[in-house]
Design a protein around this motif. Structure first.
Motif, short mmCIF file in Angstrom:
data_model
loop_
_atom_site.label_atom_id
_atom_site.label_comp_id
_atom_site.label_asym_id
_atom_site.label_seq_id
_atom_site.Cartn_x
_atom_site.Cartn_y
_atom_site.Cartn_z
N UNK A 106 53.02 43.64 52.02
CA UNK A 106 53.53 42.67 51.32
C UNK A 106 52.23 41.91 50.57
N UNK A 107 51.06 41.99 51.28
CA UNK A 107 49.87 41.35 50.65
C UNK A 107 48.62 42.36 50.90
N UNK A 108 47.59 42.06 50.35
CA UNK A 108 46.46 42.75 50.80
C UNK A 108 45.09 41.98 50.33
N UNK A 109 44.06 42.31 51.13
CA UNK A 109 42.64 41.72 50.79
C UNK A 109 41.64 42.78 50.50
N UNK A 110 41.18 42.44 49.31
CA UNK A 110 39.97 43.43 48.91
C UNK A 110 38.67 42.80 49.06
N UNK A 111 37.77 43.46 49.65
CA UNK A 111 36.41 42.93 49.85
C UNK A 111 35.42 43.76 49.51
N UNK A 112 34.20 43.28 48.75
CA UNK A 112 33.16 44.07 48.55
C UNK A 112 31.84 43.64 48.98
N UNK A 113 31.43 44.49 49.50
CA UNK A 113 30.01 44.30 50.23
C UNK A 113 28.70 43.99 49.18
N UNK A 114 28.12 42.84 49.23
CA UNK A 114 27.26 42.33 48.31
C UNK A 114 25.95 43.13 48.66
N UNK A 115 24.94 43.04 48.05
CA UNK A 115 23.52 43.47 48.30
C UNK A 115 22.99 42.59 49.47
N UNK A 116 23.16 41.36 49.73
CA UNK A 116 22.56 40.73 50.83
C UNK A 116 23.42 40.89 52.34
N UNK A 117 24.53 41.82 52.01
CA UNK A 117 25.12 42.05 53.44
C UNK A 117 26.32 40.99 53.61
N UNK A 118 26.61 39.95 52.61
CA UNK A 118 27.79 39.12 52.64
C UNK A 118 28.94 40.03 51.98
N UNK A 119 30.06 39.10 52.13
CA UNK A 119 31.21 39.96 51.35
C UNK A 119 31.60 39.00 50.25
N UNK A 120 32.33 39.55 49.40
CA UNK A 120 32.99 38.71 48.24
C UNK A 120 34.26 39.41 47.72
#
Length: 191
Positions: free
Chosen positions: A38-52
Motif C-alpha cells: 500500500x505504501x513504500x519508502x525510497x531512500x538514497x544513500x548520500x556521499x557521507x553515509x547518511x540517507x535521504x
C-alpha cells in the motif's frame, strides 16, 4: 512524506554510528525501495553515509518487499527480519541494509536524558519497560485464560491431544469392526 520522515529517523541513528555510515558510504548514490504494498519508502544513500528521500523516478538498486501482516513478527524478531521479506536487486547493498537493521538501535534513554537529565531518563525508561512487560504479561495471561475457557468451561475448542486420542480410538474401532466382519464371514462360510 514517509520517505522524508524515515530518512530523518535513520539519520538520527546514523549520526552516532560512524561504523554504520562507513558501511553505507560504499553504496553512495544507490536507492533502496522498501515496498509494503500500500505504501513504500525510497531512500538514497548520500556521499557521507547518511540517507535521504529518493524520488519515484530514481531506479531502485534493491527492492525489499514487506507484507504488512508480517510487520509484528519483524518487530518482535528483528534478528530474523530479513527472513520475512523478499529481496530483489543488489545483494551486497541488501546485505549491508540487513546488517544495519540487525545492529542499529535507538538509545531512547540517551535522547531523553538531554531533555530531563540522566537520572530521570533512567527512571522514565525503566517505567516504560515495566509497563511494556506488564502489558505483554497481561496479554499472555488473557490469551491463556480465553483458551482455557473455550477448552474446558465452554468447549468450543479441542486440545490437540484429545483429537489424536479420538482419532486413534476411531482407527482402533474401525480395525475391530473389520476383524469382526471377517470372523462373521468365516462363520457363515463354515456352515
Amino acid at each position: 512524506m514517509i520517505s522524508s520522515t524515515t530518512s530523518a529517523a535513520l539519520n538520527h541513528l546514523l549520526a552516532r554510528e560512524t561504523w554504520a555510515r562507513d558501511k553505507l558510504v560504499k553504496h553512495a548514490g544507490k536507492v533502496a525501495f522498501f515496498d509494503a504494498g500500500v505504501t513504500g519508502v525510497r531512500l538514497k544513500v548520500a556521499a557521507d553515509g547518511m540517507v535521504q528521500a529518493a524520488t519515484a523516478d530514481e531506479p531502485a538498486n534493491v527492492r525489499i518487499r514487506i507484507k504488512l501482516s508480517d510487520l509484528p513478527l519483524i518487530l518482535q524478531h528483528r534478528e530474523h527480519a530479513f527472513s520475512y521479506v523478499q529481496i530483489d536487486g543488489d545483494a551486497d547493498f541488501a546485505n549491508t541494509i540487513s546488517q544495519l537493521a540487525d545492529t542499529l538501535r535507538w538509545e531512547a534513554e540517551e535522547d531523553l536524558s538531554r531533555l530531563v537529565g540522566d537520572v530521570a531518563a533512567v527512571r522514565v525508561m525503566g517505567g516504560v519497560r515495566a509497563a511494556v512487560e506488564t502489558a505483554r504479561s497481561t496479554q499472555q495471561k488473557l490469551a491463556e485464560n480465553v483458551a482455557e475457557y473455550f477448552l474446558d468451561e465452554k468447549p468450543l475448542l479441542v486440545r490437540p491431544q484429545t483429537v489424536e486420542d479420538f482419532s486413534a480410538e476411531v482407527a482402533r474401532l474401525r480395525d475391530d469392526v473389520e476383524r469382526l466382519a471377517k470372523r462373521i464371514e468365516k462363520l457363515k462360510g463354515s456352515r
